[in-house]
Design a protein around this motif. Structure first.
Motif, mmCIF file in Angstrom:
data_model
loop_
_atom_site.group_PDB
_atom_site.id
_atom_site.type_symbol
_atom_site.label_atom_id
_atom_site.label_comp_id
_atom_site.label_asym_id
_atom_site.label_seq_id
_atom_site.Cartn_x
_atom_site.Cartn_y
_atom_site.Cartn_z
ATOM 1 N N THR A 1 1.315 6.946 16.540
ATOM 2 C CA THR A 1 1.718 6.243 15.316
ATOM 3 C C THR A 1 0.579 6.138 14.294
ATOM 4 O O THR A 1 0.809 5.724 13.168
ATOM 5 C CB THR A 1 2.219 4.816 15.631
ATOM 6 O OG1 THR A 1 1.179 4.084 16.277
ATOM 7 C CG2 THR A 1 3.472 4.843 16.487
ATOM 8 N N LEU A 2 -0.638 6.544 14.672
ATOM 9 C CA LEU A 2 -1.795 6.408 13.780
ATOM 10 C C LEU A 2 -1.577 7.131 12.450
ATOM 11 O O LEU A 2 -1.837 6.560 11.385
ATOM 12 C CB LEU A 2 -3.075 6.927 14.451
ATOM 13 C CG LEU A 2 -4.342 6.734 13.619
ATOM 14 C CD1 LEU A 2 -4.725 5.275 13.592
ATOM 15 C CD2 LEU A 2 -5.480 7.558 14.172
ATOM 16 N N LYS A 3 -1.086 8.371 12.498
ATOM 17 C CA LYS A 3 -0.906 9.124 11.250
ATOM 18 C C LYS A 3 0.142 8.467 10.353
ATOM 19 O O LYS A 3 0.012 8.474 9.134
ATOM 20 C CB LYS A 3 -0.560 10.584 11.530
ATOM 21 C CG LYS A 3 0.760 10.797 12.224
ATOM 22 C CD LYS A 3 1.018 12.265 12.482
ATOM 23 C CE LYS A 3 2.344 12.407 13.209
ATOM 24 N NZ LYS A 3 2.446 13.553 14.031
ATOM 25 N N HIS A 4 1.178 7.853 10.945
ATOM 26 C CA HIS A 4 2.198 7.160 10.160
ATOM 27 C C HIS A 4 1.616 5.910 9.497
ATOM 28 O O HIS A 4 1.914 5.612 8.342
ATOM 29 C CB HIS A 4 3.392 6.763 11.036
ATOM 30 C CG HIS A 4 4.085 7.923 11.678
ATOM 31 N ND1 HIS A 4 4.785 8.868 10.951
ATOM 32 C CD2 HIS A 4 4.191 8.295 12.981
ATOM 33 C CE1 HIS A 4 5.293 9.765 11.778
ATOM 34 N NE2 HIS A 4 4.948 9.441 13.021
ATOM 35 N N VAL A 5 0.772 5.192 10.240
ATOM 36 C CA VAL A 5 0.129 3.983 9.703
ATOM 37 C C VAL A 5 -0.809 4.361 8.562
ATOM 38 O O VAL A 5 -0.814 3.721 7.506
ATOM 39 C CB VAL A 5 -0.619 3.217 10.818
ATOM 40 C CG1 VAL A 5 -1.485 2.110 10.237
ATOM 41 C CG2 VAL A 5 0.370 2.658 11.828
ATOM 42 N N GLU A 6 -1.593 5.412 8.773
ATOM 43 C CA GLU A 6 -2.536 5.857 7.740
ATOM 44 C C GLU A 6 -1.785 6.253 6.463
ATOM 45 O O GLU A 6 -2.171 5.869 5.357
ATOM 46 C CB GLU A 6 -3.351 7.042 8.272
ATOM 47 C CG GLU A 6 -4.597 7.323 7.480
ATOM 48 C CD GLU A 6 -5.496 8.347 8.172
ATOM 49 O OE1 GLU A 6 -6.638 8.475 7.706
ATOM 50 O OE2 GLU A 6 -5.076 9.003 9.144
ATOM 51 N N LYS A 7 -0.691 6.972 6.617
ATOM 52 C CA LYS A 7 0.123 7.381 5.455
ATOM 53 C C LYS A 7 0.695 6.148 4.758
ATOM 54 O O LYS A 7 0.690 6.059 3.526
ATOM 55 C CB LYS A 7 1.248 8.311 5.906
ATOM 56 C CG LYS A 7 2.117 8.810 4.757
ATOM 57 C CD LYS A 7 3.225 9.707 5.277
ATOM 58 C CE LYS A 7 4.135 10.277 4.236
ATOM 59 N NZ LYS A 7 4.390 9.537 3.053
#
Length: 175
Positions: free
Chosen positions: A71-77
């Protein structure tokens, strides 16, 4: 009308908190994360707090730690898409994002106050619309005492918005 005033008061308090340089996890509360596995019913994504924890380090840096690595990339976006002033996420490791929050300058304080002014005008418009709808819905005669009551309420709530804005102006140092 009271609900509009309360929301405006809450928004101004958030702006003042940012303008004073206080770093709190609440700064990221408007962030919505679009994670396919956790998609909310309204399609707007889930709150950041549902997929990660947010903490403060050294009083100037927010630390976002996701529960699951994917989920890190979704949070960063989502952090980039939120376009919060002064928020520039930096990936620290596979589960952590650091967000250094810069100290507020005079310009940022003035920008916060101008945002508060815009929100005040929007709130005034909403209150006036509510007033007109209430009078119209009641179907009162031209000089009915109820219309005077509604006008008194309108004046009271508009004065409250002006008072909140004046306090924000005083605290921001705007002229």
């Amino acid at each position: 009308m009271q609900a509009y005033v309360d929301k405006f008061r809450k928004d101004v308090a958030t702006l003042e908190q940012r303008a004073n340089g206080r770093v709190t996890p609440a700064m990221l509360s408007p962030v919505r994360v679009a994670v396919p596995e956790y998609e909310s019913a309204d399609g707007r994504g889930v709150k950041l707090e549902e997929v990660a924890t947010v903490g403060v380090r050294d009083g100037t840096t927010l630390i976002v730690t996701v529960f699951e690595e994917q989920t890190l990339k979704h949070v960063e976006k989502a952090l980039y898409d939120a376009k919060l002033p002064g928020v520039v996420p930096q990936k620290a490791d596979s589960r952590t994002i650091k967000i250094p929050i810069p100290k507020p300058t005079v310009e940022t304080r003035l920008a916060m106050f101008s945002t508060a002014q815009r929100q005040a005008e929007d709130t005034r418009v909403l209150i006036r619309k509510q007033h007109q709808a209430s009078v119209k819905k009641g179907g009162y005669e031209k000089h009915a005492p109820e219309i005077k009551e509604f006008q008194t309420l309108l004046d009271k709530f508009l004065a409250e918005v002006d008072k909140i804005l004046a306090e924000a102006k005083k605290s921001s140092g705007a002229k």
